[in-house]
Design a protein around this motif. Structure first.
Motif, PDB file in Angstrom:
ATOM      1  N   ASN A 149       0.824  -1.224   0.000  1.00 30.03           N
ATOM      2  CA  ASN A 149       0.000   0.000   0.000  1.00 30.03           C
ATOM      3  C   ASN A 149       0.852   1.265   0.000  1.00 30.03           C
ATOM      4  OD1 ASN A 149      -2.528  -1.396   0.103  1.00 30.03           O
ATOM      5  ND2 ASN A 149      -2.143  -1.811   2.270  1.00 30.03           N
ATOM      6  N   LYS A 150       1.900   1.264  -0.774  1.00 26.10           N
ATOM      7  CA  LYS A 150       2.789   2.420  -0.817  1.00 26.10           C
ATOM      8  C   LYS A 150       2.149   3.559  -1.607  1.00 26.10           C
ATOM      9  CE  LYS A 150       7.029  -0.296  -0.381  1.00 26.10           C
ATOM     10  NZ  LYS A 150       8.300  -0.697  -0.995  1.00 26.10           N
ATOM     11  N   SER A 151       2.755   4.737  -1.491  1.00 33.74           N
ATOM     12  CA  SER A 151       2.274   5.897  -2.243  1.00 33.74           C
ATOM     13  C   SER A 151       2.572   5.706  -3.723  1.00 33.74           C
ATOM     14  CB  SER A 151       2.953   7.170  -1.740  1.00 33.74           C
ATOM     15  OG  SER A 151       4.339   7.129  -2.043  1.00 33.74           O
ATOM     16  N   ALA A 152       2.014   6.584  -4.553  1.00 34.06           N
ATOM     17  CA  ALA A 152       2.185   6.478  -6.001  1.00 34.06           C
ATOM     18  C   ALA A 152       3.662   6.487  -6.396  1.00 34.06           C
ATOM     19  CB  ALA A 152       1.437   7.613  -6.699  1.00 34.06           C
ATOM     20  N   SER A 153       4.408   7.454  -5.891  1.00 37.24           N
ATOM     21  CA  SER A 153       5.824   7.551  -6.257  1.00 37.24           C
ATOM     22  C   SER A 153       6.617   6.367  -5.725  1.00 37.24           C
ATOM     23  CB  SER A 153       6.426   8.862  -5.737  1.00 37.24           C
ATOM     24  OG  SER A 153       6.339   8.922  -4.326  1.00 37.24           O
ATOM     25  N   GLU A 154       6.246   5.874  -4.544  1.00 43.32           N
ATOM     26  CA  GLU A 154       6.933   4.714  -3.972  1.00 43.32           C
ATOM     27  C   GLU A 154       6.632   3.453  -4.782  1.00 43.32           C
ATOM     28  OE1 GLU A 154       7.198   5.825   0.795  1.00 43.32           O
ATOM     29  OE2 GLU A 154       5.363   4.905   0.001  1.00 43.32           O
ATOM     30  N   ARG A 155       5.397   3.332  -5.267  1.00 45.98           N
ATOM     31  CA  ARG A 155       5.038   2.188  -6.119  1.00 45.98           C
ATOM     32  C   ARG A 155       5.869   2.207  -7.399  1.00 45.98           C
ATOM     33  NH1 ARG A 155      -0.350   3.631  -4.782  1.00 45.98           N
ATOM     34  NH2 ARG A 155      -0.822   4.296  -6.919  1.00 45.98           N
ATOM     35  N   LEU A 156       6.006   3.408  -7.955  1.00 43.57           N
ATOM     36  CA  LEU A 156       6.784   3.557  -9.184  1.00 43.57           C
ATOM     37  C   LEU A 156       8.243   3.166  -8.956  1.00 43.57           C
ATOM     38  CD1 LEU A 156       6.192   4.900 -12.126  1.00 43.57           C
ATOM     39  CD2 LEU A 156       7.683   6.689 -11.253  1.00 43.57           C
ATOM     40  N   ASN A 157       8.826   3.652  -7.855  1.00 41.38           N
ATOM     41  CA  ASN A 157      10.226   3.338  -7.549  1.00 41.38           C
ATOM     42  C   ASN A 157      10.428   1.841  -7.341  1.00 41.38           C
ATOM     43  OD1 ASN A 157      11.030   6.019  -7.690  1.00 41.38           O
ATOM     44  ND2 ASN A 157      10.706   6.392  -5.506  1.00 41.38           N
ATOM     45  N   GLU A 158       9.441   1.199  -6.715  1.00 41.80           N
ATOM     46  CA  GLU A 158       9.539  -0.235  -6.462  1.00 41.80           C
ATOM     47  C   GLU A 158       9.467  -1.025  -7.771  1.00 41.80           C
ATOM     48  OE1 GLU A 158      10.313  -3.462  -4.133  1.00 41.80           O
ATOM     49  OE2 GLU A 158      10.208  -1.391  -3.447  1.00 41.80           O
ATOM     50  N   ILE A 159       8.606  -0.574  -8.678  1.00 35.84           N
ATOM     51  CA  ILE A 159       8.514  -1.240  -9.987  1.00 35.84           C
ATOM     52  C   ILE A 159       9.843  -1.134 -10.729  1.00 35.84           C
ATOM     53  CG2 ILE A 159       7.683  -0.723 -12.321  1.00 35.84           C
ATOM     54  CD1 ILE A 159       5.019  -1.251 -11.604  1.00 35.84           C
ATOM     55  N   VAL A 160      10.449   0.038 -10.699  1.00 40.34           N
ATOM     56  CA  VAL A 160      11.747   0.229 -11.355  1.00 40.34           C
ATOM     57  C   VAL A 160      12.780  -0.708 -10.740  1.00 40.34           C
ATOM     58  CG1 VAL A 160      13.665   1.856 -11.682  1.00 40.34           C
ATOM     59  CG2 VAL A 160      11.315   2.602 -12.087  1.00 40.34           C
ATOM     60  N   GLN A 161      12.744  -0.845  -9.415  1.00 41.41           N
ATOM     61  CA  GLN A 161      13.674  -1.732  -8.728  1.00 41.41           C
ATOM     62  C   GLN A 161      13.484  -3.184  -9.168  1.00 41.41           C
ATOM     63  OE1 GLN A 161      16.235  -1.215  -6.684  1.00 41.41           O
ATOM     64  NE2 GLN A 161      16.577  -3.410  -6.415  1.00 41.41           N
ATOM     65  N   ILE A 162      12.225  -3.620  -9.234  1.00 42.23           N
ATOM     66  CA  ILE A 162      11.925  -5.000  -9.646  1.00 42.23           C
ATOM     67  C   ILE A 162      12.374  -5.226 -11.094  1.00 42.23           C
ATOM     68  CG2 ILE A 162      10.119  -6.727 -10.003  1.00 42.23           C
ATOM     69  CD1 ILE A 162       8.499  -5.296  -7.808  1.00 42.23           C
ATOM     70  N   GLN A 163      12.066  -4.269 -11.968  1.00 40.78           N
ATOM     71  CA  GLN A 163      12.448  -4.397 -13.367  1.00 40.78           C
ATOM     72  C   GLN A 163      13.975  -4.498 -13.524  1.00 40.78           C
ATOM     73  OE1 GLN A 163       9.606  -5.451 -14.470  1.00 40.78           O
ATOM     74  NE2 GLN A 163       9.653  -4.268 -16.371  1.00 40.78           N
ATOM     75  N   ASN A 164      14.683  -3.739 -12.700  1.00 39.38           N
ATOM     76  CA  ASN A 164      16.145  -3.807 -12.755  1.00 39.38           C
ATOM     77  C   ASN A 164      16.642  -5.178 -12.312  1.00 39.38           C
ATOM     78  OD1 ASN A 164      16.951  -1.319 -13.809  1.00 39.38           O
ATOM     79  ND2 ASN A 164      16.641  -0.294 -11.856  1.00 39.38           N
ATOM     80  N   GLU A 165      15.996  -5.742 -11.314  1.00 43.44           N
ATOM     81  CA  GLU A 165      16.368  -7.082 -10.854  1.00 43.44           C
ATOM     82  C   GLU A 165      16.140  -8.115 -11.956  1.00 43.44           C
ATOM     83  OE1 GLU A 165      14.075  -7.777  -7.328  1.00 43.44           O
ATOM     84  OE2 GLU A 165      15.013  -6.116  -6.245  1.00 43.44           O
ATOM     85  N   LYS A 166      15.195  -7.838 -12.842  1.00 41.84           N
ATOM     86  CA  LYS A 166      14.868  -8.762 -13.926  1.00 41.84           C
ATOM     87  C   LYS A 166      15.647  -8.450 -15.218  1.00 41.84           C
ATOM     88  CE  LYS A 166      10.220  -9.803 -12.181  1.00 41.84           C
ATOM     89  NZ  LYS A 166      10.382 -11.259 -12.007  1.00 41.84           N
TER      90      LYS A 166
END
Length: 208
Positions: A122-139
């Protein structure tokens, strides 16, 4: 990796790929360079995470170090996972029709949505975006993000780990965009650039 090795580093990688595990002495013999030069190269490669070392006990004397490729080092050698995946998908399409391919990618989309949503919570919009970028980088997508205005962001993916599949089956790109919408909780996600269409990078604009 290219077949013609030029640098000592390349030669060491090639030898470890073929022989699996080698000592400094064995590498010195193969490369015809000094013991000190071999150790210098091994030290740098170990720091870079390309190789590992382990002790091997001897009947007499001190244990010797054996060097071998790490997973990162193995990845430097050619792999054809994508080519195999494309072949399998084409076979499935021939056997069961295009609808089966759509179902497969839809299943993947659902699985990734669940995986990403679990991490994002349930993170904020910007935090959700940052987390997606992090996951994509891991992949392996080499992703980055920037803020365009108060409510608008951009994600850039400099690499596509599934490029061969995506070029053959565009539904892969559509499913990624839909997954972003679901995870970021906004319908305003638009793919503005795509590597499968000849663009340099994949880009998305996201409005919250």
């Amino acid at each position: 990796m290219e077949k013609t090795k030029t640098t000592t580093k390349d030669k060491i990688l090639d030898l470890l790929k073929k022989k699996v595990k080698l000592t400094v002495g064995e590498l010195t013999q193969h490369l015809n360079i000094t013991d000190m030069a071999v150790r210098k190269h091994l030290s740098v490669m170990e720091k870079d995470g390309l190789i590992f070392s382990e002790e091997a006990k001897k009947p007499i004397g001190r244990p010797m170090l054996l060097y071998y490729l790490s997973e990162k080092g193995e990845l430097l050698f050619p792999k054809n996972y994508e080519g195999l995946s494309v072949e399998f998908l084409n076979d499935i399409s021939d056997l069961y029709g295009n609808e089966s391919i759509e179902q497969l990618f839809k299943k993947r989309e659902q699985r990734l949505t669940k995986e990403y949503a679990t991490r994002i919570g349930n993170k904020s919009a910007s935090e959700r975006l940052n987390e997606i970028v992090q996951i994509q980088n891991e992949k392996g997508y080499m992703a980055d993000s920037s803020q365009l205005d108060e409510n608008t962001y951009e994600i850039i993916e400099y690499n596509c780990p599934i490029m061969a599949v995506a070029k053959e089956f565009k539904t892969a790109c559509q499913c990624e965009t839909t997954m972003f919408k679901n995870v970021l909780k906004t319908e305003n996600v638009k793919r503005t650039s795509c590597k499968t269409e000849g663009n340099n990078h994949c880009k998305f604009t996201i409005k919250f």
